[in-house]
Design a protein around this motif. Structure first.
Motif, PDB file in Angstrom:
ATOM      1  N   UNK A 363      -5.101 -14.549 -26.809  1.00 48.57           N
ATOM      2  CA  UNK A 363      -5.819 -14.057 -25.635  1.00 48.57           C
ATOM      3  C   UNK A 363      -5.559 -12.564 -25.418  1.00 48.57           C
ATOM      4  N   UNK A 364      -4.410 -12.090 -25.893  1.00 46.37           N
ATOM      5  CA  UNK A 364      -4.089 -10.663 -25.751  1.00 46.37           C
ATOM      6  C   UNK A 364      -5.007  -9.796 -26.599  1.00 46.37           C
ATOM      7  N   UNK A 365      -5.605 -10.399 -27.635  1.00 44.94           N
ATOM      8  CA  UNK A 365      -6.550  -9.665 -28.486  1.00 44.94           C
ATOM      9  C   UNK A 365      -8.002  -9.908 -28.076  1.00 44.94           C
ATOM     10  N   UNK A 366      -8.180 -10.648 -26.976  1.00 51.17           N
ATOM     11  CA  UNK A 366      -9.531 -11.009 -26.533  1.00 51.17           C
ATOM     12  C   UNK A 366      -9.681 -10.656 -25.056  1.00 51.17           C
ATOM     13  N   UNK A 367      -9.648  -9.360 -24.731  1.00 49.44           N
ATOM     14  CA  UNK A 367      -9.646  -8.943 -23.323  1.00 49.44           C
ATOM     15  C   UNK A 367     -10.908  -9.343 -22.560  1.00 49.44           C
ATOM     16  N   UNK A 368     -12.080  -9.297 -23.213  1.00 46.36           N
ATOM     17  CA  UNK A 368     -13.307  -9.610 -22.483  1.00 46.36           C
ATOM     18  C   UNK A 368     -13.374 -11.099 -22.135  1.00 46.36           C
ATOM     19  N   UNK A 369     -12.957 -11.952 -23.071  1.00 39.61           N
ATOM     20  CA  UNK A 369     -12.924 -13.394 -22.797  1.00 39.61           C
ATOM     21  C   UNK A 369     -11.927 -13.704 -21.692  1.00 39.61           C
ATOM     22  N   UNK A 370     -10.763 -13.068 -21.749  1.00 41.28           N
ATOM     23  CA  UNK A 370      -9.747 -13.263 -20.717  1.00 41.28           C
ATOM     24  C   UNK A 370     -10.253 -12.791 -19.357  1.00 41.28           C
ATOM     25  N   UNK A 371     -10.951 -11.653 -19.351  1.00 42.43           N
ATOM     26  CA  UNK A 371     -11.516 -11.131 -18.105  1.00 42.43           C
ATOM     27  C   UNK A 371     -12.593 -12.059 -17.556  1.00 42.43           C
ATOM     28  N   UNK A 372     -13.372 -12.664 -18.443  1.00 47.25           N
ATOM     29  CA  UNK A 372     -14.422 -13.594 -18.019  1.00 47.25           C
ATOM     30  C   UNK A 372     -13.823 -14.805 -17.319  1.00 47.25           C
ATOM     31  N   UNK A 373     -12.753 -15.352 -17.874  1.00 45.17           N
ATOM     32  CA  UNK A 373     -12.107 -16.504 -17.245  1.00 45.17           C
ATOM     33  C   UNK A 373     -11.442 -16.111 -15.928  1.00 45.17           C
ATOM     34  N   UNK A 374     -10.906 -14.900 -15.869  1.00 45.11           N
ATOM     35  CA  UNK A 374     -10.336 -14.413 -14.604  1.00 45.11           C
ATOM     36  C   UNK A 374     -11.418 -14.323 -13.533  1.00 45.11           C
ATOM     37  N   UNK A 375     -12.603 -13.872 -13.922  1.00 46.91           N
ATOM     38  CA  UNK A 375     -13.712 -13.766 -12.971  1.00 46.91           C
ATOM     39  C   UNK A 375     -14.192 -15.143 -12.524  1.00 46.91           C
ATOM     40  N   UNK A 376     -14.130 -16.140 -13.406  1.00 49.55           N
ATOM     41  CA  UNK A 376     -14.457 -17.514 -13.012  1.00 49.55           C
ATOM     42  C   UNK A 376     -13.485 -18.000 -11.935  1.00 49.55           C
ATOM     43  N   UNK A 377     -12.191 -17.746 -12.157  1.00 53.00           N
ATOM     44  CA  UNK A 377     -11.177 -18.122 -11.166  1.00 53.00           C
ATOM     45  C   UNK A 377     -11.440 -17.449  -9.824  1.00 53.00           C
ATOM     46  N   UNK A 378     -11.895 -16.200  -9.869  1.00 55.68           N
ATOM     47  CA  UNK A 378     -12.087 -15.446  -8.627  1.00 55.68           C
ATOM     48  C   UNK A 378     -13.311 -15.895  -7.854  1.00 55.68           C
ATOM     49  N   UNK A 379     -14.458 -15.959  -8.535  1.00 54.01           N
ATOM     50  CA  UNK A 379     -15.727 -16.091  -7.825  1.00 54.01           C
ATOM     51  C   UNK A 379     -15.959 -17.495  -7.277  1.00 54.01           C
ATOM     52  N   UNK A 380     -15.317 -18.498  -7.822  1.00 53.44           N
ATOM     53  CA  UNK A 380     -15.412 -19.852  -7.274  1.00 53.44           C
ATOM     54  C   UNK A 380     -14.046 -20.522  -7.364  1.00 53.44           C
ATOM     55  N   UNK A 381     -13.170 -20.106  -6.468  1.00 50.48           N
ATOM     56  CA  UNK A 381     -11.800 -20.606  -6.432  1.00 50.48           C
ATOM     57  C   UNK A 381     -11.801 -22.126  -6.351  1.00 50.48           C
ATOM     58  N   UNK A 382     -11.049 -22.770  -7.221  1.00 47.94           N
ATOM     59  CA  UNK A 382     -11.092 -24.232  -7.325  1.00 47.94           C
ATOM     60  C   UNK A 382     -10.476 -24.915  -6.108  1.00 47.94           C
ATOM     61  N   UNK A 383      -9.350 -24.405  -5.619  1.00 48.64           N
ATOM     62  CA  UNK A 383      -8.710 -24.950  -4.417  1.00 48.64           C
ATOM     63  C   UNK A 383      -8.682 -23.819  -3.388  1.00 48.64           C
ATOM     64  N   UNK A 384      -9.828 -23.561  -2.739  1.00 52.82           N
ATOM     65  CA  UNK A 384      -9.984 -22.336  -1.949  1.00 52.82           C
ATOM     66  C   UNK A 384      -9.136 -22.263  -0.690  1.00 52.82           C
ATOM     67  N   UNK A 385      -8.708 -23.407  -0.150  1.00 46.32           N
ATOM     68  CA  UNK A 385      -7.876 -23.401   1.062  1.00 46.32           C
ATOM     69  C   UNK A 385      -6.470 -23.896   0.786  1.00 46.32           C
ATOM     70  N   UNK A 386      -6.094 -24.001  -0.468  1.00 47.66           N
ATOM     71  CA  UNK A 386      -4.808 -24.540  -0.914  1.00 47.66           C
ATOM     72  C   UNK A 386      -4.641 -25.983  -0.448  1.00 47.66           C
ATOM     73  N   UNK A 387      -3.652 -26.652  -0.991  1.00 51.13           N
ATOM     74  CA  UNK A 387      -3.248 -27.952  -0.465  1.00 51.13           C
ATOM     75  C   UNK A 387      -2.630 -27.681   0.905  1.00 51.13           C
ATOM     76  N   UNK A 388      -2.901 -28.503   1.922  1.00 51.30           N
ATOM     77  CA  UNK A 388      -2.430 -28.208   3.284  1.00 51.30           C
ATOM     78  C   UNK A 388      -0.933 -27.939   3.360  1.00 51.30           C
ATOM     79  N   UNK A 389      -0.585 -26.849   4.030  1.00 54.77           N
ATOM     80  CA  UNK A 389       0.808 -26.469   4.249  1.00 54.77           C
ATOM     81  C   UNK A 389       1.235 -26.824   5.665  1.00 54.77           C
TER      82      UNK A 389
END
Length: 512
Positions: A363-389
């Motif tokens: 992944x260190x040699x694949x910056x664009x792919x890594x950036x794409x997955x980072x953007x997926x994490x950002x734009x539609x956060x899977x657990x957007x409100x966290x597990x209740x604290x």
């Protein structure tokens, strides 16, 4: 002097039924007001008894609504779910202050009442087994340490696990190839691959996709996530509604599914106990059984019970399967919607890997792919409100009182959609994570797995699985929408914990 009958007659002349009802309501509201904790954070007006449930019922996407409301009420806001106080904490600085700088105060858990009922005797909204919902304290720390060490012993974060993920990636590719370029929904395929990795770690073996026992496990997990507990309104108004004989169809379904998963885990534990060899520790269950046998004092024995192991397995499967499978679905959806980005990812994969199976180190040699997955994490956060604290004790935040019995939601969505941190947040743009030389740059405010003491236990495993599965699929296929199909929505379905995409079909064309 007036007689009693005259007094009653006179009273009837001045007091009618509507007046009595108004007076009764006024008394009830006054009583409820006096019971509220003082100096709570501000928030939207709520209905008596219902609180803000009517408002939330109308929301298209609750985390986005909370983010908008925080602009009016501030980073620390009160929302009433029936009679329960819920504190919504938004903004990167405020969330980091609570979860990192003051972690000991804000790292406990608030389990949904319905879930507490189902997990058995002794489990309450502030005390339960397992790791995911367990209260913050010495017992939780001990269990989390054991779970982390055991996961690492069985390959999490190491190259030794890549062989298992490769095996599942190959099986997934065969499933996709069997569609022959025709439209299909990948929703059912991805949990098979992801959960089999967990099975390898927890049970010491994978299942064939057609195995009835495996199909039973997958069906239970999928349905349990879809039947998230926040969808029941009446139990949130008052606990008595959880005891009524008529119940609710959704609640009955959640009961059946949770009990089914518990039975499945118990069966696996008994199978391992029958073949247990202390000199041959095969998997997570064996490691736990060994600790159970070696427990020297009463506290250690209390921490390593069959009930605790059952709930640990429950947590591993529910938290570790759905989140990774859902993130991969979001990634494929954004590739379909952005064919130019899909092509850039594919070109980078071809130049670095060709047809060789990917390694997580690459992944260190694949910056664009890594950036794409980072953007997926950002734009539609899977657990957007966290597990209740929950707060470990009565405390304050930003000058407001935070009661220990309040449910705390940390609004990660508000961080990832903050235009000050991520310009044009609604735009899918991997370039935001690249420097001028095209190198991947971590952003401290990208926190899809949360931060602080309760950061996701399976973060390393999830990142490895996501990268290897995504790259493997992109190597072998070009993804696009079926001809004439409507463009899928990028607004997810949020049932209380997990943000999932609405069902959509795709076509996968094998690459030459």
């Amino acid at each position: 002097m007036a007689s009693l009958s005259e007094v009653v007659t006179t009273a009837r002349d001045y007091v009618d039924v509507p007046t009595i009802l108004v007076a009764a309501c006024a008394c009830l509201l006054t009583f409820l007001y006096l019971q509220w904790p003082k100096n709570l954070p501000p928030g939207p007006w709520g209905w008596p008894l219902l609180g803000n449930i009517p408002m939330l019922a109308k929301c298209a996407f609750v985390p986005a609504t909370f983010t908008e409301l925080s602009k009016q009420y501030g980073d620390v806001m009160t929302v009433w779910i029936g009679r329960d106080v819920n504190i919504i904490i938004s903004g990167y600085k405020t969330i980091r202050n609570a979860l990192v700088k003051r972690a000991d105060e804000f790292s406990s858990r608030r389990i949904f009442p319905a879930v507490a009922d189902l997990r058995g005797p002794g489990d309450t909204s502030t005390s339960t087994k397992g790791v995911l919902f367990a209260a913050y304290g010495p017992d939780w720390k001990h269990q989390r340490k054991f779970a982390l060490m055991t996961l690492r012993d069985f390959g999490v974060g190491k190259r030794s696990l890549e062989g298992k993920i490769r095996e599942e990636a190959d099986a997934l590719i065969q499933e996709v190839e069997s569609k022959n370029g025709l439209k299909f929904d990948i929703k059912q395929m991805l949990p098979n691959a992801v959960s089999n990795v967990i099975c390898s770690i927890a049970f010491g073996n994978r299942f064939e996709y057609g195995d009835p026992e495996f199909l039973r496990l997958i069906g239970l997990m999928n349905a349990a996530v879809e039947a998230q507990p926040s969808r029941d309104i009446l139990p949130n108004i008052h606990p008595v509604f959880r005891r009524l004989p008529f119940g609710s169809p959704h609640q009955d379904k959640l009961v059946d599914l949770t009990l089914g998963l518990q039975v499945f885990c118990s069966e696996q534990i008994e199978k391992h106990r029958e073949t247990f060899d202390p000199n041959d520790i095969r998997d997570f269950i064996d490691a736990f059984l060994l600790e159970q046998r070696q427990a020297q004092d009463e506290r250690a024995r209390e921490n390593f019970t069959d009930k605790q192991l059952q709930e640990l397995l429950f947590d591993l499967f529910i938290a570790g399967t759905e989140t990774t499978a859902t993130t991969t679905r979001w990634a494929l959806l954004y590739m379909i919607l952005n064919p130019d980005i899909q092509e850039k990812v594919r070109q980078e994969i071809d130049s670095v890997l060709g047809q060789a199976f990917p390694s997580y180190d690459q992944r260190n040699n694949m910056p664009y792919t890594t950036a794409t997955l980072a953007e997926v994490h950002r734009i539609n956060t899977i657990v957007p409100l966290t597990v209740p604290h929950a707060a470990s004790k009565d405390t304050t935040l930003n000058g407001y009182s935070i009661p220990a019995d309040a449910t705390l939601f940390f609004n990660l969505w508000s961080i990832h959609m903050d235009p000050q941190l991520f310009p044009e947040p609604d735009k899918f743009n991997p370039d935001r994570f690249l420097d001028q030389n095209g190198n991947f740059v971590k952003h401290e405010a990208l926190v899809p797995f949360s931060i602080g003491h309760r950061v996701c236990l399976g973060e390393q495993l999830a990142r490895m699985e996501l990268f290897l599965l995504f790259v493997s699929l992109m190597q072998r296929f070009t993804f696009h929408l079926p001809e004439g199909a409507p463009v899928p929505s990028t607004v997810g379905h949020f049932g209380g914990i997990v943000n999932v995409p609405h069902p959509f079909d795709m076509c996968a064309i094998p690459r030459e």
